[in-house]
Enzyme design. Sequence first.
Site, PDB file in Angstrom:
ATOM      1  N   ASP A   1       0.855  -1.186   0.000  1.00  0.00           N
ATOM      2  CA  ASP A   1       0.000   0.000   0.000  1.00  0.00           C
ATOM      3  C   ASP A   1       0.888   1.232   0.000  1.00  0.00           C
ATOM      4  OD1 ASP A   1      -2.307  -1.431   0.008  1.00  0.00           O
ATOM      5  OD2 ASP A   1      -2.592  -1.357   2.183  1.00  0.00           O
TER       6      ASP A   1
ATOM      7  N   ASP B   1     -13.914  -5.830  -5.050  1.00  0.00           N
ATOM      8  CA  ASP B   1     -14.064  -5.996  -3.605  1.00  0.00           C
ATOM      9  C   ASP B   1     -15.437  -6.608  -3.362  1.00  0.00           C
ATOM     10  OD1 ASP B   1     -11.625  -4.817  -3.250  1.00  0.00           O
ATOM     11  OD2 ASP B   1     -12.428  -2.815  -2.855  1.00  0.00           O
TER      12      ASP B   1
END
Lengths: 210, 253
Positions: free
Chosen positions: B12, B131
């Site tokens: 990330d 997702d």
Amino acid sequence: MVTVGLIDYGMGNMHSVTKALEKAGSQVVHVHTPEALMQMDRIVLPGVGAFRDCMAVLQEKGLDEAILERIQAGMPFLGICLGMQVLMQSSMEFGFYQGLKVIPGAVKPFPETHPERGFKIPHMGWNDVLLGANHDHPVLSTLQGQQVYYVHSYVCVPDQSEHILAACSYGDHPFACAIGHDNVLGVQFHPEKSQQAGLNMLKAFIDWRI
Amino acid sequence: MPLSKRIIPCLDIAHGRVVKGVQFVDIIDAGDPVEAAIRYDQQGADELCFLDIRATHENRDTLYHVVSDVAENVFMPLTVGGGIKELSDIENLLHAGADKVSINTAAIFNPQLVKDAALRFGSSTIVVAIDAKRVADHWECFTHGGRKETGLNAVDWAKKMADDGAGEILLTSMDADGTKEGYDLALTATVAETISANVIASGGVGTLQHLADGLLLGKADAVLAASIFHFNEHTIAEAKAYLAKQGICVRQK
């Protein structure tokens, strides 16, 4: 230092190939014209994009004739992925298109996909380079026992088996992952994305004496 | 050996730095992206995935610099995601040195984007991130880190994206993500068996066995993990040795 002319046809992954060739020990010049090609020690034709578009740009810039002339003159040539495929006579990708005709044969799609067998298109990931009788090829021998990175949906099918320098198998479908003759080499995989194995191969190409 | 299953560490990124955090809170600086990339390269990672979790229009240049720096130092496939809205975003990332881009929210709000991107840059360049969260007897797509429901059936959506030209689906289970209890294997296997594109399992890895489960039971083509590699619980090399013992084909460096 060996100067590699990297053919820029406006759609290749120039950045990665440039950095990898530099890391492997060469000076890299982006080539857009036939004249510039005359100054080079080696030619690399990188590959991302469609066969038709690549050939159209090469023809428009007169680079197709210039590349053929340099190959005739004995200059070491490396085609990567699409840059390998345009060495063939023709391609069936999105129609029927003529290639550089350095190697007799055609570019064809993989057979139908079989998701239930885990056989997906594109063929993407790390797979073998089986050298067979060509285990002593000055460039490819660096890849003995190594896996390299592939991303493609079409394969080269040379008419003559002597032009197949290495093979790979995907699903139950064997295909030519390296082709060529004399000073010409085309590879379906991406040496610039194959970590140390790929850099070793590029170094061998830079050092290649015909 | 056949085609190897891929192990993909995911980093990330925020404001050009690697960050670690749980569920987007308590985010801490975890170092330089190039150093992290080199470390994973040395461990034998098969690919790298960079997700800009604070992607905004203003900090795009920072991300391009990160991608460019990483691509100059490691020579392996690099997927970059976060904030991609249009074709020019993809072009800029590829130009900076990314090999693939991961499109998430924009694919839902602009369904033409994936089609156009696949035609222009090739299917192998386009990853669609989904997702998914279990709702009643099926899974639905969520956006905004799992907070916004879309009403889209995740399996149908994966199929549509693959048909539109996505070369890979990065499939994250929002239920499993952060739990360290393993991938949602039912979700992963259902999508993997339904679509012809590659499936990358994501969300929930806590042990090396979870990676094996994702490949063997989830039938994924690749497994993505963040924290088990980040926090040095395991190296990629350990993961590969573990998978190889179970008969899974992985590339040994």
